[in-house]
Motif scaffolding. Structure first.
Motif: not given
Length: 172
Positions: A42-54, A58-67
């Motif tokens: 997310f933008p550096d300007a939001l570092r001190d924001a009270p909350r960030i939402d979707e 600006t970038g988001f990725e997840i990977t799932g794992w089992h064992e």
């Protein structure tokens, strides 16, 4: 020409440069050997924001794992109008907010945790628990208590959620 106006091409190039961004990593440890790693920007300007939402991410990725075996992944590159996408993050506390009423995190998985696509992977946190979706199926055995903290760090993470700081406290 010295001291004159800035050429339009130079100004356009300057404006096209990416803004400074914060990159954070996280690891969720579910039940029955399930885990998830992720990266968020997310933008550096939001570092001190009270909350960030979707809308701020600006970038988001997840990977799932089992064992330790990869189950699947999802990123903002795959976002469509039909994708379940809701995020609430507190940058001051470096944690995803888990308030306890309704659905409060939906990363390619809605309240039924079954709309992640086939093939697909998604994560959901709501008052029913925190859990994952794999290939359009709610993985019920992955569920942990809804209030389990999920924290972020600037340090990279691994599928075993073993880092220098505690990222996901398991409910005891």
């Amino acid at each position: 020409m010295r001291g004159g106006p800035v050429p339009i091409a130079a100004l356009a190039a300057l404006l096209a440069l990416p803004a400074q961004a914060i990159e954070l990593h996280f690891c969720w440890q579910g039940a029955a050997g399930y885990s998830m790693t992720g990266t968020m920007r997310f933008p550096d300007a939001l570092r001190d924001a009270p909350r960030i939402d979707e809308g701020d991410v600006t970038g988001f990725e997840i990977t799932g794992w089992h064992e330790g075996a990869r189950l699947g992944s999802w990123s903002l590159a795959a976002l469509t109008p039909q994708t379940s996408w809701m995020l609430d993050f507190d940058p001051g506390e470096m944690r995803f907010v888990m308030p306890g009423i309704g659905v409060f995190q939906a990363w390619n998985a809605d309240g039924q945790v079954s709309d992640c696509g086939t093939p697909g992977f998604g994560f959901n946190a709501g008052n029913g628990g925190q859990d994952i979706c794999v290939d359009g199926r709610f993985v019920n055995e992955s569920t942990i208590h809804w209030s389990t903290p999920l924290r972020a760090t600037p340090e990279p993470v691994n599928p075993g959620c073993r880092q220098n700081i505690l990222l996901s406290d398991r409910a005891r």
